[in-house]
Design a protein around this motif. Sequence first.
Motif, PDB file in Angstrom:
ATOM      1  N   SER A 122      -1.147  -5.256  -4.519  1.00  0.00           N
ATOM      2  CA  SER A 122      -0.914  -3.818  -4.527  1.00  0.00           C
ATOM      3  C   SER A 122      -2.236  -3.152  -4.860  1.00  0.00           C
ATOM      4  N   THR A 123      -2.705  -2.246  -3.969  1.00  0.00           N
ATOM      5  CA  THR A 123      -4.008  -1.661  -4.227  1.00  0.00           C
ATOM      6  C   THR A 123      -4.201  -0.328  -3.538  1.00  0.00           C
ATOM      7  N   HIS A 124      -5.173   0.448  -4.066  1.00  0.00           N
ATOM      8  CA  HIS A 124      -5.611   1.667  -3.399  1.00  0.00           C
ATOM      9  C   HIS A 124      -6.843   1.392  -2.549  1.00  0.00           C
ATOM     10  N   LEU A 125      -7.567   0.323  -2.913  1.00  0.00           N
ATOM     11  CA  LEU A 125      -8.866   0.072  -2.272  1.00  0.00           C
ATOM     12  C   LEU A 125      -8.653  -0.710  -0.984  1.00  0.00           C
ATOM     13  N   ILE A 126      -8.049  -0.038  -0.005  1.00  0.00           N
ATOM     14  CA  ILE A 126      -7.615  -0.707   1.219  1.00  0.00           C
ATOM     15  C   ILE A 126      -8.787  -1.259   2.011  1.00  0.00           C
ATOM     16  N   ALA A 127      -9.842  -0.445   2.163  1.00  0.00           N
ATOM     17  CA  ALA A 127     -10.968  -0.870   3.007  1.00  0.00           C
ATOM     18  C   ALA A 127     -11.592  -2.162   2.487  1.00  0.00           C
ATOM     19  N   ASP A 128     -11.639  -2.327   1.155  1.00  0.00           N
ATOM     20  CA  ASP A 128     -12.253  -3.531   0.596  1.00  0.00           C
ATOM     21  C   ASP A 128     -11.409  -4.768   0.808  1.00  0.00           C
ATOM     22  N   VAL A 129     -10.119  -4.558   0.941  1.00  0.00           N
ATOM     23  CA  VAL A 129      -9.193  -5.679   0.882  1.00  0.00           C
ATOM     24  C   VAL A 129      -8.621  -6.058   2.243  1.00  0.00           C
ATOM     25  N   GLU A 130      -8.649  -5.136   3.203  1.00  0.00           N
ATOM     26  CA  GLU A 130      -7.838  -5.366   4.403  1.00  0.00           C
ATOM     27  C   GLU A 130      -8.239  -6.575   5.235  1.00  0.00           C
ATOM     28  N   LYS A 131      -9.525  -6.994   5.170  1.00  0.00           N
ATOM     29  CA  LYS A 131      -9.922  -8.202   5.921  1.00  0.00           C
ATOM     30  C   LYS A 131      -9.121  -9.425   5.505  1.00  0.00           C
ATOM     31  N   VAL A 132      -8.665  -9.388   4.283  1.00  0.00           N
ATOM     32  CA  VAL A 132      -8.052 -10.549   3.668  1.00  0.00           C
ATOM     33  C   VAL A 132      -6.532 -10.578   3.897  1.00  0.00           C
ATOM     34  N   LEU A 133      -5.999  -9.446   4.379  1.00  0.00           N
ATOM     35  CA  LEU A 133      -4.540  -9.330   4.505  1.00  0.00           C
ATOM     36  C   LEU A 133      -4.032  -9.814   5.856  1.00  0.00           C
ATOM     37  N   LEU A 140       0.821  -1.202   0.000  1.00  0.00           N
ATOM     38  CA  LEU A 140       0.000   0.000   0.000  1.00  0.00           C
ATOM     39  C   LEU A 140       0.853   1.248   0.000  1.00  0.00           C
ATOM     40  N   GLY A 141       0.415   2.237  -0.777  1.00  0.00           N
ATOM     41  CA  GLY A 141       1.153   3.493  -0.811  1.00  0.00           C
ATOM     42  C   GLY A 141       0.510   4.432  -1.800  1.00  0.00           C
ATOM     43  N   PRO A 142       0.819   5.729  -1.699  1.00  0.00           N
ATOM     44  CA  PRO A 142       0.221   6.688  -2.637  1.00  0.00           C
ATOM     45  C   PRO A 142       0.742   6.448  -4.053  1.00  0.00           C
ATOM     46  N   ASN A 143       0.138   7.126  -5.021  1.00  0.00           N
ATOM     47  CA  ASN A 143       0.600   7.018  -6.410  1.00  0.00           C
ATOM     48  C   ASN A 143       2.055   7.429  -6.513  1.00  0.00           C
ATOM     49  N   GLY A 144       2.791   6.685  -7.307  1.00  0.00           N
ATOM     50  CA  GLY A 144       4.196   7.043  -7.517  1.00  0.00           C
ATOM     51  C   GLY A 144       5.085   6.683  -6.348  1.00  0.00           C
ATOM     52  N   SER A 145       4.614   5.844  -5.440  1.00  0.00           N
ATOM     53  CA  SER A 145       5.426   5.512  -4.275  1.00  0.00           C
ATOM     54  C   SER A 145       6.443   4.415  -4.565  1.00  0.00           C
ATOM     55  N   GLY A 146       6.276   3.723  -5.713  1.00  0.00           N
ATOM     56  CA  GLY A 146       7.247   2.686  -6.045  1.00  0.00           C
ATOM     57  C   GLY A 146       6.673   1.289  -6.010  1.00  0.00           C
ATOM     58  N   LYS A 147       5.345   1.167  -5.813  1.00  0.00           N
ATOM     59  CA  LYS A 147       4.728  -0.160  -5.711  1.00  0.00           C
ATOM     60  C   LYS A 147       4.944  -0.963  -6.998  1.00  0.00           C
ATOM     61  N   THR A 148       4.578  -0.318  -8.129  1.00  0.00           N
ATOM     62  CA  THR A 148       4.682  -1.040  -9.398  1.00  0.00           C
ATOM     63  C   THR A 148       6.137  -1.333  -9.741  1.00  0.00           C
ATOM     64  N   THR A 149       7.034  -0.401  -9.387  1.00  0.00           N
ATOM     65  CA  THR A 149       8.459  -0.629  -9.650  1.00  0.00           C
ATOM     66  C   THR A 149       8.941  -1.855  -8.893  1.00  0.00           C
ATOM     67  N   LEU A 150       8.532  -1.967  -7.626  1.00  0.00           N
ATOM     68  CA  LEU A 150       8.939  -3.117  -6.836  1.00  0.00           C
ATOM     69  C   LEU A 150       8.445  -4.413  -7.466  1.00  0.00           C
ATOM     70  N   ILE A 151       7.174  -4.390  -7.881  1.00  0.00           N
ATOM     71  CA  ILE A 151       6.605  -5.592  -8.488  1.00  0.00           C
ATOM     72  C   ILE A 151       7.343  -5.957  -9.776  1.00  0.00           C
ATOM     73  N   LYS A 152       7.611  -4.962 -10.600  1.00  0.00           N
ATOM     74  CA  LYS A 152       8.311  -5.240 -11.861  1.00  0.00           C
ATOM     75  C   LYS A 152       9.714  -5.784 -11.602  1.00  0.00           C
ATOM     76  N   LEU A 153      10.371  -5.291 -10.561  1.00  0.00           N
ATOM     77  CA  LEU A 153      11.709  -5.806 -10.238  1.00  0.00           C
ATOM     78  C   LEU A 153      11.624  -7.261  -9.815  1.00  0.00           C
ATOM     79  N   ALA A 154      10.590  -7.591  -9.048  1.00  0.00           N
ATOM     80  CA  ALA A 154      10.436  -8.977  -8.603  1.00  0.00           C
ATOM     81  C   ALA A 154      10.126  -9.905  -9.780  1.00  0.00           C
ATOM     82  N   CYS A 155       9.470  -9.365 -10.802  1.00  0.00           N
ATOM     83  CA  CYS A 155       9.116 -10.155 -11.986  1.00  0.00           C
ATOM     84  C   CYS A 155      10.270 -10.306 -12.955  1.00  0.00           C
TER      85      CYS A 155
END
Lengths: 130, 295, 233
Positions: free
Chosen positions: C184-195, C37-52
Amino acid sequence: MAWQFSNDKPIYVQVSDQIVSGILTGTFKMGEKLPSVREFAVIAAVNPNTVQKALSELESVGLIETQRNTGKYVTQEGSIIETARTKRGELLATEFLKNMAALGYTGQQTIRLIEAACKEGGDGHERADA
Amino acid sequence: MLGKLIKHDFRSLSRVLLPTQLAILGATILATIGFAVNLKMDYSHVQINGVLSLIRVITGLLSGIMVVAIIAASILVAFIIFQRFYKNLISDEGYLTFTLPVTTTNILWSKLITAMIWTLISSAVIFVCLNIFVLFGTGNDGFVNLDAYRAIGEALNAVNTAIGARVIWPILEIILFILIAAANNILQIYLALIIGGVVSHKHKVLAGIGFYFAINFAVSMLMSIIQFLFSGSMLNSFNNLNGIQWENKNALEIYNHLFGAIQPYYWFYLGLILALTVGYFLLSRYLLKNKLNLE
Amino acid sequence: MSEPTLECRGLTKYFGTNPALHNLNISLPAGKIIGLLGPNGSGKTTLIKLACGLLTPSEGEVRVCGYAPGVESKALVSYLPERTYLPDWMTVMECIRYFQDFYADFDYERAVSMLQSLQVPANAVMKTLSKGTKEKVQLVLVMSRRARLYLLDEPIGGVDPAARDYILGTILKNYSEESTVLISTHLIADVEKVLDEFIFIQNGQLVSYASTDSLREDLGKSIDQYFREVFRC
């Protein structure tokens, strides 16, 4: 059966409370086999590790027991269930009185309200499996 | 894994290119029939009336269509090969391609091999079509026209008597050159597309086209420099050839002199092209692995 | 399964002079569903792409089950990007065969049964499907793999609530003690039960990494509320 949870309290506590409610209301009968951790997780739409934690808590108080190779079952010990029922009742009562006091009711006034409500709509006693 | 990549790449190319090849064959057959019919028609005895001139026009048209079809299909084959490369690696599909459990090297090899196979197929089809046209469409008397083939047969015979089996060598050298030149061209365009994709995010294709010309320019500069450096030795060889008394030699000796003289230049040039080709491949791989950022 | 599914040591990625990720150190265990979780441009997608393996690190390293990004790691990672990446011209069935061909851990029966329950016609060409259906097909393909690391980039964004439930349900059904799911998501409230756990990332740096229930217990807040406080604009 989509269970409702609030996100600001630990989910595993809420899951455990819901299961206890299920046992107390008879949704899960004594000695009945419970869904597996994974099944529970999907039904309740929560993380399996959370469910596992909740079930472990219930196991530690004896409401649930694991039989190796077959799964988890609601206890057959009526006394344990009754203890849980009492505890839950006390909790609800305390909550209720606190809420009524916040509205300005004294203990006596609250009791009179309850008696009136009982006379009106029966004793509100409805079993979940009725 | 390389086999699987080749299988899928080939399938995705064939899906579009096979119909084009069938179209060329179809156009050829029509043109051949038309041309043959036209030849057989005896225009001398009959007044040129409307129907006959219409037939002439149609057959002319059909032949023209065949030529256009061949040219268009060739362009289409090239276009589709490079479009598939671009789509599969440089646009959104790249997310799929580059997360497959395969090496970048294999991805490039598959793209190169399937491009070469289809270039070969396309050339073969065109060759067959031209032969069909000549064989069946240009016969003045009778159904088939074997004159051209007889002439070729006689020429081959002459070569064989004069030079013998060793004529296989220049043939092999020509084939080798064509293969390496084809690979070189394909990889040059691939590299240009990759550089375009790395350097520009909004105009990848335009940048790619630009870089293609840039690479071309750089390579021709390189060739000019090399030619200049070797102009001395080239002059030498030329003088040597001049010094020989050609009138006294038979065909075999002439052949041997010429073939021998060309060899060093052939192999050197071939080596150069091969080195460039390998360079394109390695640079492509490096850029794909380390510098490409799909948005 | 002592080795972490995803491990980053001093992971840094520059785009030009811009540090999209800076000195990231994190270790994700197996058997957990973790929110990125993080604001736009925080590096989430970059991290994922590096892992891939879609990007290479500028400094530091990233390891998937001990492997540097390469052929072995890609066989262990199942990636769901934000965009549709399946070829337009393939049919649904052809896409399944494609995955089956390249991924040894692909569960063919599972994929087919999931598509049936979603009522996606097997012979439909991808191009003819709606955006939502295309996303479902991709999700099915990604979740039909028995991977060690699932990287889901905004899996429920732009999808209706019923589909959201279905997607989260699929993630839960797919749960395995041997794999890690990073959402990786912005929709935290919808997802947090599952985390199980969550990662807060900002400006390419790690801000928090903790268990969701621990945070709820300690602070009496939801992850969503906590996020708003931490990343207040």
